[in-house]
Scaffold this motif. Sequence first.
Motif, mmCIF file in Angstrom:
data_model
loop_
_atom_site.group_PDB
_atom_site.id
_atom_site.type_symbol
_atom_site.label_atom_id
_atom_site.label_comp_id
_atom_site.label_asym_id
_atom_site.label_seq_id
_atom_site.Cartn_x
_atom_site.Cartn_y
_atom_site.Cartn_z
ATOM 1 N N ASP A 11 3.440 88.489 19.467
ATOM 2 C CA ASP A 11 3.072 87.741 18.261
ATOM 3 C C ASP A 11 1.761 88.269 17.683
ATOM 4 O OD1 ASP A 11 5.292 86.070 18.370
ATOM 5 O OD2 ASP A 11 4.270 84.560 19.592
ATOM 6 N N PHE A 12 0.790 88.530 18.554
ATOM 7 C CA PHE A 12 -0.493 89.072 18.097
ATOM 8 C C PHE A 12 -0.285 90.412 17.401
ATOM 9 C CE2 PHE A 12 -3.884 92.120 18.738
ATOM 10 C CZ PHE A 12 -5.009 91.452 18.279
ATOM 11 N N MET A 13 0.509 91.288 18.047
ATOM 12 C CA MET A 13 0.714 92.623 17.499
ATOM 13 C C MET A 13 1.437 92.576 16.155
ATOM 14 S SD MET A 13 -0.704 94.744 19.507
ATOM 15 C CE MET A 13 -1.403 94.760 21.163
ATOM 16 N N ALA A 14 2.434 91.723 16.033
ATOM 17 C CA ALA A 14 3.180 91.616 14.777
ATOM 18 C C ALA A 14 2.264 91.157 13.645
ATOM 19 C CB ALA A 14 4.348 90.647 14.944
ATOM 20 N N THR A 15 1.374 90.220 13.948
ATOM 21 C CA THR A 15 0.431 89.741 12.945
ATOM 22 C C THR A 15 -0.583 90.821 12.602
ATOM 23 O OG1 THR A 15 0.653 87.456 13.732
ATOM 24 C CG2 THR A 15 -1.292 87.981 12.427
ATOM 25 N N ALA A 16 -1.113 91.490 13.636
ATOM 26 C CA ALA A 16 -2.127 92.520 13.414
ATOM 27 C C ALA A 16 -1.581 93.686 12.605
ATOM 28 C CB ALA A 16 -2.663 93.016 14.750
ATOM 29 N N LEU A 17 -0.302 94.005 12.827
ATOM 30 C CA LEU A 17 0.327 95.112 12.117
ATOM 31 C C LEU A 17 0.946 94.665 10.795
ATOM 32 C CD1 LEU A 17 2.021 96.842 15.190
ATOM 33 C CD2 LEU A 17 0.014 97.630 13.940
ATOM 34 N N GLN A 18 0.791 93.368 10.493
ATOM 35 C CA GLN A 18 1.277 92.786 9.241
ATOM 36 C C GLN A 18 2.755 93.110 9.007
ATOM 37 O OE1 GLN A 18 -2.026 94.461 6.740
ATOM 38 N NE2 GLN A 18 -2.508 92.307 6.337
ATOM 39 N N MET A 19 3.547 92.815 10.032
ATOM 40 C CA MET A 19 4.976 93.119 9.991
ATOM 41 C C MET A 19 5.757 92.025 9.277
ATOM 42 S SD MET A 19 5.779 94.689 13.781
ATOM 43 C CE MET A 19 5.460 96.431 14.109
ATOM 44 N N ASN A 20 6.860 92.426 8.656
ATOM 45 C CA ASN A 20 7.755 91.445 8.054
ATOM 46 C C ASN A 20 8.699 90.894 9.125
ATOM 47 O OD1 ASN A 20 9.925 93.277 8.402
ATOM 48 N ND2 ASN A 20 9.555 94.209 6.392
ATOM 49 N N ALA A 21 9.602 90.022 8.746
ATOM 50 C CA ALA A 21 10.462 89.342 9.710
ATOM 51 C C ALA A 21 11.337 90.323 10.486
ATOM 52 C CB ALA A 21 11.332 88.302 8.997
ATOM 53 N N GLY A 36 -7.082 82.786 14.715
ATOM 54 C CA GLY A 36 -7.780 83.878 14.044
ATOM 55 C C GLY A 36 -9.261 83.945 14.312
ATOM 56 N N GLU A 37 -9.767 83.117 15.245
ATOM 57 C CA GLU A 37 -11.195 83.137 15.568
ATOM 58 C C GLU A 37 -11.443 84.150 16.674
ATOM 59 O OE1 GLU A 37 -13.637 81.587 13.934
ATOM 60 O OE2 GLU A 37 -12.079 80.954 12.534
ATOM 61 N N PHE A 38 -11.432 85.413 16.302
ATOM 62 C CA PHE A 38 -11.602 86.483 17.278
ATOM 63 C C PHE A 38 -13.060 86.642 17.680
ATOM 64 C CE2 PHE A 38 -7.824 88.353 14.885
ATOM 65 C CZ PHE A 38 -6.907 87.810 15.772
ATOM 66 N N THR A 39 -13.265 87.163 18.891
ATOM 67 C CA THR A 39 -14.616 87.460 19.377
ATOM 68 C C THR A 39 -14.905 88.952 19.366
ATOM 69 O OG1 THR A 39 -13.863 87.580 21.682
ATOM 70 C CG2 THR A 39 -14.585 85.414 20.870
ATOM 71 N N PHE A 40 -13.872 89.791 19.304
ATOM 72 C CA PHE A 40 -14.060 91.235 19.282
ATOM 73 C C PHE A 40 -13.527 91.846 17.994
ATOM 74 C CE2 PHE A 40 -12.413 95.555 20.382
ATOM 75 C CZ PHE A 40 -13.655 96.176 20.502
ATOM 76 N N PHE A 41 -12.272 91.586 17.682
ATOM 77 C CA PHE A 41 -11.716 92.103 16.436
ATOM 78 C C PHE A 41 -12.257 91.304 15.253
ATOM 79 C CE2 PHE A 41 -8.366 93.152 19.581
ATOM 80 C CZ PHE A 41 -8.386 94.529 19.450
ATOM 81 N N PRO A 42 -12.356 91.917 14.080
ATOM 82 C CA PRO A 42 -12.820 91.194 12.894
ATOM 83 C C PRO A 42 -11.867 90.061 12.522
ATOM 84 C CG PRO A 42 -12.925 93.570 12.538
ATOM 85 C CD PRO A 42 -12.147 93.356 13.807
ATOM 86 N N ASN A 43 -12.417 89.001 12.008
ATOM 87 C CA ASN A 43 -11.596 87.864 11.600
ATOM 88 C C ASN A 43 -11.081 88.073 10.174
ATOM 89 O OD1 ASN A 43 -11.699 85.699 13.818
ATOM 90 N ND2 ASN A 43 -13.833 86.355 13.665
ATOM 91 N N THR A 44 -10.281 89.133 10.035
ATOM 92 C CA THR A 44 -9.665 89.469 8.754
ATOM 93 C C THR A 44 -8.180 89.701 8.990
ATOM 94 O OG1 THR A 44 -10.112 91.832 9.089
ATOM 95 C CG2 THR A 44 -11.772 90.555 7.886
ATOM 96 N N PRO A 45 -7.341 89.533 7.975
ATOM 97 C CA PRO A 45 -5.887 89.697 8.163
ATOM 98 C C PRO A 45 -5.494 91.065 8.716
ATOM 99 C CG PRO A 45 -6.340 88.619 6.080
ATOM 100 C CD PRO A 45 -7.663 89.070 6.606
ATOM 101 N N ASP A 46 -6.197 92.125 8.310
ATOM 102 C CA ASP A 46 -5.837 93.469 8.756
ATOM 103 C C ASP A 46 -6.781 94.004 9.840
ATOM 104 O OD1 ASP A 46 -8.087 93.775 7.235
ATOM 105 O OD2 ASP A 46 -7.254 95.294 5.879
ATOM 106 N N LEU A 47 -7.638 93.115 10.385
ATOM 107 C CA LEU A 47 -8.584 93.459 11.456
ATOM 108 C C LEU A 47 -9.569 94.552 11.044
ATOM 109 C CD1 LEU A 47 -6.310 93.445 14.656
ATOM 110 C CD2 LEU A 47 -7.464 91.535 13.520
#
Length: 370
Positions: free
Chosen positions: A24-34, A64-75
């Motif tokens: 789920d994290f990877m799909a969101t980070a890579l901004q994948m469609n369904a 989305g409250e990351f501590t290492f990656f940026p808190n942006t949609p595309d990281l």
Amino acid sequence: MNSFICAIGTATPPHKIAQMQTADFMATALQMNAEETRKLKALYRVTGIAQRYTVLPDYATTNGEFTFFPNTPDLEPFPTVKQRMGIYQHEALPLSVAAIEDCFTTLEEFDRSSITHLITVSCTGMYAPGLDIDLIQALDLPTTTQRTQINFMGCYAAFNALKVADAFCQANTQARVLVVCTELCTIHFQKYRENDHLVSNAIFGDGSAAVLVQAKPMANQINVALAAFHCELIPAGKKEMAWHIANHGFEMTLSSYVPDLIQKGIKNLTQKLLQHLGIDLTTINLYAIHPGGRKILESIEKALDLQPEHNCFAYEILRDYGNMSSATVLFVLKSLLSTLTPAHHNQPVLSFAFGPGLTLESMLLKVHYV
């Protein structure tokens, strides 16, 4: 004269992430469609991995409250090598210490001041003064401890560390060598959509393993003798498995052809190793094989005519931890050793690991009970 593995300890970071949660994290980070997400989750399901461990809590974050990656949609801005190495320097020491303490607790009244050599292994981070010096200070080991670092050799590096430890013990019968393999693979997540990177993101986790090697076995316990080693290169696979430092972390190349290359080369490798001691493969029932991935284990079984039961410890570690690079085969060996009894004395153990090159490493051990 053989050297002996007398104890193995392991440790993992505190963050245990279910495999599909990582998907789920990877799909969101890579901004994948369904449809892309569906295919990604299918890939994660067939890995044979149920969970992995990481030093980064971000992989379990749902808000989305990351501590290492940026808190942006595309990281973006994506973490740099400097930022990733900062995490490595902060996290590698406590994880390594935990593995070493686990190793020492299996030994009665062990005097850590008797350690003569320290070998640290990693392909996921480095700094200087390094982890070796930090461990000397954290564990209050003698400042005269001889230190060796083995870096950037990938998943087979534990074998090279054991070869070096064996050489120290052969040269000095009083040598007590502590080997520590610590890998923080998950700090190197890359956002590429190529299959190599999708597979890498799906299988690698964090962990540390520590091994005590000495010239003499410990009394009243199971030891394993380092009986023989053999290494082969498959130049045709040089581009199929690689590990490069880029601007935003270390980038893994892991081609789908790797299992086929290993399947073609593993039988010849095994025959040459066993020739050293005049042992036939049919006499071996104990295996500690690095689970580089489910397909790699299946390819080895096919090439050597093994059953999945022979690989049960490898599948167990793959399921519960994923691939932790150099530390993984030591997790497998520890799991196997926990099932042995004095009745297994003198039985051979066959072990393999693989890495960039394409490198095939093999090791023959013998169970020893004093």
